[in-house]
Design a protein around this motif. Structure first.
Motif, PDB file in Angstrom:
ATOM      1  N   MET A   1       0.837  -1.192   0.000  1.00  0.00           N
ATOM      2  CA  MET A   1       0.000   0.000   0.000  1.00  0.00           C
ATOM      3  C   MET A   1       0.874   1.244   0.000  1.00  0.00           C
ATOM      4  SD  MET A   1      -2.980   1.170   2.667  1.00  0.00           S
ATOM      5  CE  MET A   1      -3.813  -0.378   2.476  1.00  0.00           C
ATOM      6  N   GLY A   2       0.425   2.300  -0.640  1.00  0.00           N
ATOM      7  CA  GLY A   2       1.243   3.480  -0.814  1.00  0.00           C
ATOM      8  C   GLY A   2       1.263   4.456   0.344  1.00  0.00           C
ATOM      9  N   ILE A   3       0.092   4.948   0.749  1.00  0.00           N
ATOM     10  CA  ILE A   3       0.052   6.012   1.743  1.00  0.00           C
ATOM     11  C   ILE A   3       0.187   5.443   3.146  1.00  0.00           C
ATOM     12  CG2 ILE A   3      -1.327   7.923   2.675  1.00  0.00           C
ATOM     13  CD1 ILE A   3      -0.302   8.232  -0.268  1.00  0.00           C
ATOM     14  N   LYS A   4       1.090   6.046   3.923  1.00  0.00           N
ATOM     15  CA  LYS A   4       1.289   5.658   5.316  1.00  0.00           C
ATOM     16  C   LYS A   4       1.083   6.889   6.187  1.00  0.00           C
ATOM     17  CE  LYS A   4       4.711   2.058   4.427  1.00  0.00           C
ATOM     18  NZ  LYS A   4       6.084   1.606   4.702  1.00  0.00           N
ATOM     19  N   ILE A   5       0.345   6.698   7.274  1.00  0.00           N
ATOM     20  CA  ILE A   5       0.172   7.753   8.261  1.00  0.00           C
ATOM     21  C   ILE A   5       0.831   7.279   9.545  1.00  0.00           C
ATOM     22  CG2 ILE A   5      -1.437   9.143   9.606  1.00  0.00           C
ATOM     23  CD1 ILE A   5      -3.559   8.546   7.469  1.00  0.00           C
ATOM     24  N   TYR A   6       1.843   8.002   9.962  1.00  0.00           N
ATOM     25  CA  TYR A   6       2.445   7.731  11.261  1.00  0.00           C
ATOM     26  C   TYR A   6       1.604   8.485  12.283  1.00  0.00           C
ATOM     27  CZ  TYR A   6       6.591   5.495   9.327  1.00  0.00           C
ATOM     28  OH  TYR A   6       7.440   4.622   8.697  1.00  0.00           O
ATOM     29  N   TYR A   7       1.063   7.751  13.254  1.00  0.00           N
ATOM     30  CA  TYR A   7       0.185   8.330  14.256  1.00  0.00           C
ATOM     31  C   TYR A   7       0.498   7.683  15.597  1.00  0.00           C
ATOM     32  CZ  TYR A   7      -2.772   4.186  14.834  1.00  0.00           C
ATOM     33  OH  TYR A   7      -3.239   2.937  15.146  1.00  0.00           O
ATOM     34  N   THR A   8      -0.232   8.075  16.635  1.00  0.00           N
ATOM     35  CA  THR A   8      -0.035   7.458  17.934  1.00  0.00           C
ATOM     36  C   THR A   8      -1.377   7.183  18.594  1.00  0.00           C
ATOM     37  OG1 THR A   8       1.054   7.611  20.090  1.00  0.00           O
ATOM     38  CG2 THR A   8       0.217   9.673  19.150  1.00  0.00           C
ATOM     39  N   THR A   9      -1.444   6.059  19.285  1.00  0.00           N
ATOM     40  CA  THR A   9      -2.647   5.736  20.043  1.00  0.00           C
ATOM     41  C   THR A   9      -2.514   6.200  21.489  1.00  0.00           C
ATOM     42  OG1 THR A   9      -1.750   3.538  20.511  1.00  0.00           O
ATOM     43  CG2 THR A   9      -3.259   3.731  18.644  1.00  0.00           C
ATOM     44  N   VAL A  10      -1.323   6.662  21.859  1.00  0.00           N
ATOM     45  CA  VAL A  10      -1.076   7.095  23.230  1.00  0.00           C
ATOM     46  C   VAL A  10      -0.592   8.543  23.210  1.00  0.00           C
ATOM     47  CG1 VAL A  10       0.223   6.644  25.348  1.00  0.00           C
ATOM     48  CG2 VAL A  10      -0.393   4.742  23.833  1.00  0.00           C
ATOM     49  N   THR A  11      -1.514   9.462  23.520  1.00  0.00           N
ATOM     50  CA  THR A  11      -1.134  10.868  23.595  1.00  0.00           C
ATOM     51  C   THR A  11      -2.084  11.593  24.529  1.00  0.00           C
ATOM     52  OG1 THR A  11      -0.723  12.921  22.388  1.00  0.00           O
ATOM     53  CG2 THR A  11      -2.497  11.538  21.559  1.00  0.00           C
ATOM     54  N   ALA A  12      -1.552  12.558  25.256  1.00  0.00           N
ATOM     55  CA  ALA A  12      -2.392  13.389  26.113  1.00  0.00           C
ATOM     56  C   ALA A  12      -2.829  14.644  25.361  1.00  0.00           C
ATOM     57  CB  ALA A  12      -1.617  13.777  27.369  1.00  0.00           C
TER      58      ALA A  12
ATOM     59  N   GLN B   1       2.181  12.293  10.542  1.00  0.00           N
ATOM     60  CA  GLN B   1       3.118  12.542   9.450  1.00  0.00           C
ATOM     61  C   GLN B   1       2.693  11.632   8.304  1.00  0.00           C
ATOM     62  OE1 GLN B   1       5.727  14.805   9.461  1.00  0.00           O
ATOM     63  NE2 GLN B   1       5.133  15.451  11.518  1.00  0.00           N
ATOM     64  N   LEU B   2       2.669  12.173   7.089  1.00  0.00           N
ATOM     65  CA  LEU B   2       2.175  11.411   5.944  1.00  0.00           C
ATOM     66  C   LEU B   2       3.290  11.110   4.956  1.00  0.00           C
ATOM     67  CD1 LEU B   2      -0.223  13.642   6.818  1.00  0.00           C
ATOM     68  CD2 LEU B   2      -1.426  12.197   5.208  1.00  0.00           C
ATOM     69  N   PHE B   3       3.254   9.864   4.425  1.00  0.00           N
ATOM     70  CA  PHE B   3       4.245   9.390   3.479  1.00  0.00           C
ATOM     71  C   PHE B   3       3.549   8.647   2.350  1.00  0.00           C
ATOM     72  CE2 PHE B   3       6.342   9.811   7.493  1.00  0.00           C
ATOM     73  CZ  PHE B   3       7.630  10.219   7.203  1.00  0.00           C
ATOM     74  N   ASN B   4       4.176   8.659   1.175  1.00  0.00           N
ATOM     75  CA  ASN B   4       3.785   7.774   0.085  1.00  0.00           C
ATOM     76  C   ASN B   4       4.930   6.787  -0.023  1.00  0.00           C
ATOM     77  OD1 ASN B   4       3.247   6.452  -2.333  1.00  0.00           O
ATOM     78  ND2 ASN B   4       2.293   8.244  -3.244  1.00  0.00           N
ATOM     79  N   GLU B   5       4.679   5.553   0.416  1.00  0.00           N
ATOM     80  CA  GLU B   5       5.738   4.561   0.639  1.00  0.00           C
ATOM     81  C   GLU B   5       6.736   5.189   1.612  1.00  0.00           C
ATOM     82  OE1 GLU B   5       5.593   1.474  -0.135  1.00  0.00           O
ATOM     83  OE2 GLU B   5       3.945   1.544  -1.549  1.00  0.00           O
ATOM     84  N   ASP B   6       7.990   5.381   1.196  1.00  0.00           N
ATOM     85  CA  ASP B   6       8.972   5.991   2.086  1.00  0.00           C
ATOM     86  C   ASP B   6       9.238   7.450   1.722  1.00  0.00           C
ATOM     87  OD1 ASP B   6       9.301   3.766   3.688  1.00  0.00           O
ATOM     88  OD2 ASP B   6      10.886   2.925   2.439  1.00  0.00           O
ATOM     89  N   GLN B   7       8.468   8.001   0.796  1.00  0.00           N
ATOM     90  CA  GLN B   7       8.668   9.386   0.365  1.00  0.00           C
ATOM     91  C   GLN B   7       7.812  10.306   1.237  1.00  0.00           C
ATOM     92  OE1 GLN B   7       7.741  10.084  -3.750  1.00  0.00           O
ATOM     93  NE2 GLN B   7       8.991  11.920  -3.824  1.00  0.00           N
ATOM     94  N   TYR B   8       8.469  11.254   1.890  1.00  0.00           N
ATOM     95  CA  TYR B   8       7.778  12.162   2.805  1.00  0.00           C
ATOM     96  C   TYR B   8       6.853  13.104   2.053  1.00  0.00           C
ATOM     97  CZ  TYR B   8       7.166  15.560   6.586  1.00  0.00           C
ATOM     98  OH  TYR B   8       6.638  16.401   7.548  1.00  0.00           O
ATOM     99  N   CYS B   9       5.601  13.179   2.501  1.00  0.00           N
ATOM    100  CA  CYS B   9       4.627  14.105   1.907  1.00  0.00           C
ATOM    101  C   CYS B   9       4.478  15.358   2.769  1.00  0.00           C
ATOM    102  CB  CYS B   9       3.274  13.421   1.746  1.00  0.00           C
ATOM    103  SG  CYS B   9       3.288  12.020   0.621  1.00  0.00           S
TER     104      CYS B   9
ATOM    105  N   LYS C   1      12.719   9.706   8.560  1.00  0.00           N
ATOM    106  CA  LYS C   1      12.153   9.813   7.219  1.00  0.00           C
ATOM    107  C   LYS C   1      11.628  11.217   6.934  1.00  0.00           C
ATOM    108  CE  LYS C   1      10.663   5.017   6.604  1.00  0.00           C
ATOM    109  NZ  LYS C   1       9.463   4.165   6.454  1.00  0.00           N
ATOM    110  N   ALA C   2      11.101  11.878   7.977  1.00  0.00           N
ATOM    111  CA  ALA C   2      10.560  13.233   7.812  1.00  0.00           C
ATOM    112  C   ALA C   2      11.676  14.276   7.786  1.00  0.00           C
ATOM    113  CB  ALA C   2       9.580  13.556   8.932  1.00  0.00           C
ATOM    114  N   GLY C   3      12.877  13.881   8.210  1.00  0.00           N
ATOM    115  CA  GLY C   3      13.989  14.830   8.243  1.00  0.00           C
ATOM    116  C   GLY C   3      13.846  15.865   9.340  1.00  0.00           C
TER     117      GLY C   3
END
Length: 92
Positions: A1-12, A62-70, A52-54
């Motif tokens: 799959m192309g689009i990846k969203i890095y997110y968290t389930t644990v945040t205040a 943070q959003l990516f298309n595969e490993d390419q930072y969007c 990856k986001a630099g």
């Protein structure tokens, strides 16, 4: 799959929670498939996202298309306003 969203389930942070939810809601409304990558499972996943986001202090979402930072939420939000989400995600 192309689009990846890095997110968290644990945040205040309500801001992070609402931003993550909004990104997913918008992608769902546009029928854009994505993979969720939860950074709360370990420091190595968070560090991978930041590398990856630099940006050593990047926070989700943070959003990516595969490993390419969007971009981050603010950049995504601008793309939504300008109706350029597909270009932002490098799908067009």
């Amino acid at each position: 799959m192309g689009i990846k969203i890095y997110y968290t389930t644990v945040t205040a942070s309500r801001t992070v929670k609402s931003q993550q939810a909004e990104v997913m809601r918008i992608l769902d409304s546009k029928s854009i498939q994505y993979e969720l990558v939860d950074i709360s499972v370990g420091c190595e996943v968070r560090d991978e996202m930041r590398s990856k986001a630099g940006n050593p202090t990047a926070v989700p979402p943070q959003l990516f298309n595969e490993d390419q930072y969007c971009g981050n939420y603010e950049m995504f939000s601008v793309a939504v306003e300008e109706d350029t989400v597909e270009q932002f995600l490098k799908l067009a």
